[in-house]
Design a protein around this motif. Sequence first.
Motif, PDB file in Angstrom:
ATOM      1  N   THR A  64     -57.551 -40.858 -31.196  1.00 48.71           N
ATOM      2  CA  THR A  64     -57.623 -41.890 -32.220  1.00 48.71           C
ATOM      3  C   THR A  64     -57.517 -43.222 -31.473  1.00 48.71           C
ATOM      4  OG1 THR A  64     -55.228 -41.905 -32.503  1.00 48.71           O
ATOM      5  CG2 THR A  64     -56.490 -40.425 -33.934  1.00 48.71           C
ATOM      6  N   THR A  77     -38.064 -32.774 -41.956  1.00 43.58           N
ATOM      7  CA  THR A  77     -37.982 -33.810 -40.919  1.00 43.58           C
ATOM      8  C   THR A  77     -37.125 -33.317 -39.743  1.00 43.58           C
ATOM      9  OG1 THR A  77     -38.323 -35.705 -42.378  1.00 43.58           O
ATOM     10  CG2 THR A  77     -37.000 -36.090 -40.423  1.00 43.58           C
ATOM     11  N   HIS A 120     -38.233 -34.694 -31.023  1.00 46.69           N
ATOM     12  CA  HIS A 120     -38.866 -36.016 -30.951  1.00 46.69           C
ATOM     13  C   HIS A 120     -37.817 -37.111 -31.051  1.00 46.69           C
ATOM     14  CE1 HIS A 120     -43.169 -35.013 -30.815  1.00 46.69           C
ATOM     15  NE2 HIS A 120     -42.734 -33.868 -31.302  1.00 46.69           N
ATOM     16  N   HIS A 169     -41.015 -45.053 -45.194  1.00 43.84           N
ATOM     17  CA  HIS A 169     -41.287 -43.674 -45.600  1.00 43.84           C
ATOM     18  C   HIS A 169     -40.024 -42.832 -45.607  1.00 43.84           C
ATOM     19  CE1 HIS A 169     -45.595 -44.742 -44.847  1.00 43.84           C
ATOM     20  NE2 HIS A 169     -45.720 -44.047 -45.955  1.00 43.84           N
ATOM     21  N   SER A 202     -45.935 -43.840 -32.232  1.00 44.50           N
ATOM     22  CA  SER A 202     -46.801 -44.159 -33.376  1.00 44.50           C
ATOM     23  C   SER A 202     -47.431 -45.551 -33.272  1.00 44.50           C
ATOM     24  CB  SER A 202     -46.017 -44.051 -34.681  1.00 44.50           C
ATOM     25  OG  SER A 202     -45.073 -45.104 -34.787  1.00 44.50           O
ATOM     26  N   PHE A 209     -46.308 -47.720 -36.222  1.00 48.87           N
ATOM     27  CA  PHE A 209     -46.515 -47.325 -37.613  1.00 48.87           C
ATOM     28  C   PHE A 209     -45.256 -46.797 -38.300  1.00 48.87           C
ATOM     29  CE2 PHE A 209     -47.251 -44.207 -40.919  1.00 48.87           C
ATOM     30  CZ  PHE A 209     -47.920 -44.986 -41.845  1.00 48.87           C
TER      31      PHE A 209
HETATM   32  C1  HEC Z   1     -46.041 -41.625 -43.575  1.00 49.92           C
HETATM   33  C2  HEC Z   1     -46.611 -40.741 -42.628  1.00 49.92           C
HETATM   34  C3  HEC Z   1     -45.838 -40.369 -41.376  1.00 49.92           C
HETATM   35  C4  HEC Z   1     -44.563 -39.870 -41.307  1.00 49.92           C
HETATM   36  C5  HEC Z   1     -43.589 -39.615 -42.437  1.00 49.92           C
HETATM   37  C6  HEC Z   1     -44.320 -39.615 -39.910  1.00 49.92           C
HETATM   38  N1  HEC Z   1     -45.415 -39.956 -39.172  1.00 49.92           N
HETATM   39 FE1  HEC Z   1     -45.678 -39.685 -37.193  1.00 49.92          FE
HETATM   40  N2  HEC Z   1     -47.377 -40.768 -37.246  1.00 49.92           N
HETATM   41  C7  HEC Z   1     -47.991 -41.226 -38.379  1.00 49.92           C
HETATM   42  C8  HEC Z   1     -49.149 -42.025 -38.012  1.00 49.92           C
HETATM   43  C9  HEC Z   1     -50.104 -42.725 -38.961  1.00 49.92           C
HETATM   44  C10 HEC Z   1     -49.196 -42.036 -36.592  1.00 49.92           C
HETATM   45  C11 HEC Z   1     -50.205 -42.741 -35.685  1.00 49.92           C
HETATM   46  C12 HEC Z   1     -51.225 -41.750 -35.228  1.00 49.92           C
HETATM   47  C13 HEC Z   1     -52.296 -42.319 -34.340  1.00 49.92           C
HETATM   48  O1  HEC Z   1     -52.180 -43.441 -33.855  1.00 49.92           O
HETATM   49  O2  HEC Z   1     -53.288 -41.584 -34.127  1.00 49.92           O
HETATM   50  C14 HEC Z   1     -48.091 -41.194 -36.155  1.00 49.92           C
HETATM   51  C15 HEC Z   1     -47.853 -40.863 -34.837  1.00 49.92           C
HETATM   52  C16 HEC Z   1     -46.941 -39.903 -34.429  1.00 49.92           C
HETATM   53  C17 HEC Z   1     -46.898 -39.294 -33.122  1.00 49.92           C
HETATM   54  C18 HEC Z   1     -47.912 -39.533 -32.017  1.00 49.92           C
HETATM   55  C19 HEC Z   1     -49.151 -38.760 -32.391  1.00 49.92           C
HETATM   56  C20 HEC Z   1     -50.355 -39.021 -31.603  1.00 49.92           C
HETATM   57  O3  HEC Z   1     -51.432 -38.516 -31.992  1.00 49.92           O
HETATM   58  O4  HEC Z   1     -50.298 -39.721 -30.597  1.00 49.92           O
HETATM   59  C21 HEC Z   1     -45.840 -38.417 -33.104  1.00 49.92           C
HETATM   60  C22 HEC Z   1     -45.390 -37.571 -31.946  1.00 49.92           C
HETATM   61  C23 HEC Z   1     -45.226 -38.492 -34.414  1.00 49.92           C
HETATM   62  N3  HEC Z   1     -45.922 -39.387 -35.199  1.00 49.92           N
HETATM   63  C24 HEC Z   1     -44.110 -37.769 -34.801  1.00 49.92           C
HETATM   64  C25 HEC Z   1     -43.463 -37.959 -36.023  1.00 49.92           C
HETATM   65  C26 HEC Z   1     -42.156 -37.429 -36.348  1.00 49.92           C
HETATM   66  C27 HEC Z   1     -41.325 -36.580 -35.421  1.00 49.92           C
HETATM   67  C28 HEC Z   1     -41.877 -37.838 -37.624  1.00 49.92           C
HETATM   68  C29 HEC Z   1     -40.597 -37.644 -38.408  1.00 49.92           C
HETATM   69  C30 HEC Z   1     -39.354 -37.981 -37.715  1.00 49.92           C
HETATM   70  C31 HEC Z   1     -43.011 -38.584 -38.109  1.00 49.92           C
HETATM   71  N4  HEC Z   1     -43.944 -38.657 -37.110  1.00 49.92           N
HETATM   72  C32 HEC Z   1     -43.143 -39.107 -39.396  1.00 49.92           C
HETATM   73  C33 HEC Z   1     -47.597 -40.963 -39.682  1.00 49.92           C
HETATM   74  C34 HEC Z   1     -46.361 -40.443 -40.033  1.00 49.92           C
END
Ligand code: HEC
Length: 442
Positions: A74, A223, A230, A292, A399, A402
């Motif tokens: 992405t 979660t 993580h 969130h 993230s 994000f």
């Molecule tokens: C509301 C939706 C949402 C929630 C809730 C969420 N994430 Fe994410 N997460 C995202 C988005 C959007 C990205 C950015 C992905 C990208 O840039 O391709 C991301 C990125 C990530 C990445 C990197 C992924 C990549 O492709 O590089 C990880 C690891 C991750 N999240 C773990 C977690 C963990 C662990 C939790 C809970 C503690 C969590 N996320 C909660 C939406 C969420």
Amino acid sequence: MKLSRWTWLELTGIALIGAIVLLLININQRKREARDTFVEVVKLTEDTVEPADWGRNFPREYDGFKRTREMQATKYGGSVPFSHLDKDPRLKRMFAGYAFELEYNKARGHAWSLQDQDNTRRTKERPQPGSCLQCHASILPAYRKAGGGDVFKGFEIIAAMPFHEARKLVDHAIACLDCHDPKTMQLRVTRPAFLYAIKALKKSQGVENYDPNTMASRQEMRTYVCGQCHVEYYFAGEHKIVTYPWAQGLKVEQIEAYYDRISFSDWKHGETGAPVLKAQHPEFETYSQGIHARSGVACADCHMPYQRQGAMKISDHNVRSPLLDIERSCLTCHPFPASEMKARVEAIQDRHAALLSRAEDALVALIGDIKAAGGAPDAALQFQRKAQWRVDFVNAENSMGFHAPQESARILAEAIDYARQGQLAALTARRAASGGQAYLGR
Ligand code: HEC
Ligand code: HEC
Ligand code: HEC
Ligand code: HEC
Ligand code: HEC
């Protein structure tokens, strides 16, 4: 031939009855499908590490799980590995003198977790403890065996072993057993470091003897299973026990206060000698400060969205970037087109990346100034520690802003301020040493 009005009515009636019968058959079939979600082909136990065995009982989840091998990029994330150090050479200076200056790559899917750890120069060229394996291998049976039946005892024994010796005790990457109870299929958390840390965190909030496996809601577990790994960690004491520093809270300055209290540093900076900290993947901590989390949305809601398969709703076990499936990951709650949601995410990420870049510039400038000052005062080194911790906390989070945009921006603003204060402290020292001849930038 002309049909009478009665014949028309009869034909319509027969067609209707036929349709109802078909519908009933269909409903019945779907019900059976839903009931048959679980056909016990294999008896699963605490020793069934092999995901393919679980896959015989749960083929749909296993199909998704296997796809974590796939690689797709992405704008900022995804699972196509590249070298962070080549892409951003400032990181090499930030990590000077530490294993991360050797190799640091973009992570990919769970299926690779053991292999990528084996192949990094960080384990090949530097001694590492068995503790590294807690989050990269399906290690529970090995803990139990090493501890003579006691997982927690085994955890401590294996933590202290040299990495390459401990590595012989495991042979699977992250697997079903790590998130599910083999008897009931309930979600569970198994990592000792997580269990100790969440207990300490809850205690700091006034809850005694917290045990997520019996006290957390189902939504919290969606979660916590991810929060097992993580998260930020360090190796405590000479036995290198992997530990999550949450006893004073999850925020960046609360974790810093914890490290300051126990006088911990990961290494002495290669250019300045400052006692600095290395942050690693604080996704759970960062997410916890965002909207969130506050709204009760779990990691699994976005990263393992529901999929319809026949009459069944299953969780997508291809854990990956939600931006690769926005329809299912986001549009269940947000009433906008996928293109709009993607634009919203990328707007957050672009702003964040620009601020992060400025913060890295400020930190690298500070490192240069401390070096130029020769024997810089302790104040400047302390500012480097503070700035480095904040820049790295945000940089190591995966993230690109994000998970908690405003919190991440706050942390970066502090980082820039600390780095610039550090430069002033270094300049003041140089001026004093040179009889007032040193100026900013010279
Ligand atoms: C509301 C939706 C949402 C929630 C809730 C969420 N994430 Fe994410 N997460 C995202 C988005 C959007 C990205 C950015 C992905 C990208 O840039 O391709 C991301 C990125 C990530 C990445 C990197 C992924 C990549 O492709 O590089 C990880 C690891 C991750 N999240 C773990 C977690 C963990 C662990 C939790 C809970 C503690 C969590 N996320 C909660 C939406 C969420
Ligand atoms: C607390 C759990 C945990 C521990 C302990 C842990 N890791 Fe990881 N590791 C992760 C997570 C989560 C990711 C994916 C997110 C990321 O790369 O930031 C990861 C990614 C990686 C990667 C792929 C990306 C990269 O950094 O090049 C390597 C290699 C790695 N870890 C090596 C190690 C080594 C070596 C140790 C021991 C010093 C270790 N890990 C300890 C959780 C852990
Ligand atoms: C046992 C530890 C562990 C658990 C539990 C765990 N992860 Fe991971 N995760 C890792 C490691 C290690 C990596 C890096 C693998 C690599 O790069 O080889 C990773 C990588 C990822 C990635 C990056 C892959 C990609 O395609 O972009 C995402 C996203 C992710 N994890 C999300 C989650 C979510 C969401 C959960 C909970 C449902 C979770 N993880 C549970 C250890 C774990
Ligand atoms: C990183 C953690 C993680 C791993 C590894 C994992 N699961 Fe899951 N699994 C989940 C989560 C989260 C859910 C959603 C549970 C809920 O909402 O109660 C789930 C749900 C399920 C369900 C219930 C039905 C559904 O799809 O929601 C089954 C069956 C299942 N998983 C099987 C498996 C199998 C088989 C494997 C290994 C091939 C596996 N899981 C690996 C986290 C995981
Ligand atoms: C389970 C429901 C749910 C899911 C799934 C979900 N969100 Fe949200 N999202 C919310 C709630 C609730 C809020 C808080 C605002 C509100 O109450 O309307 C929110 C807020 C946001 C905001 C505003 C953030 C801010 O700081 O004000 C963005 C942007 C966003 N979501 C993007 C996403 C993206 C992208 C995904 C998919 C990766 C996603 N959401 C998935 C429920 C969800």
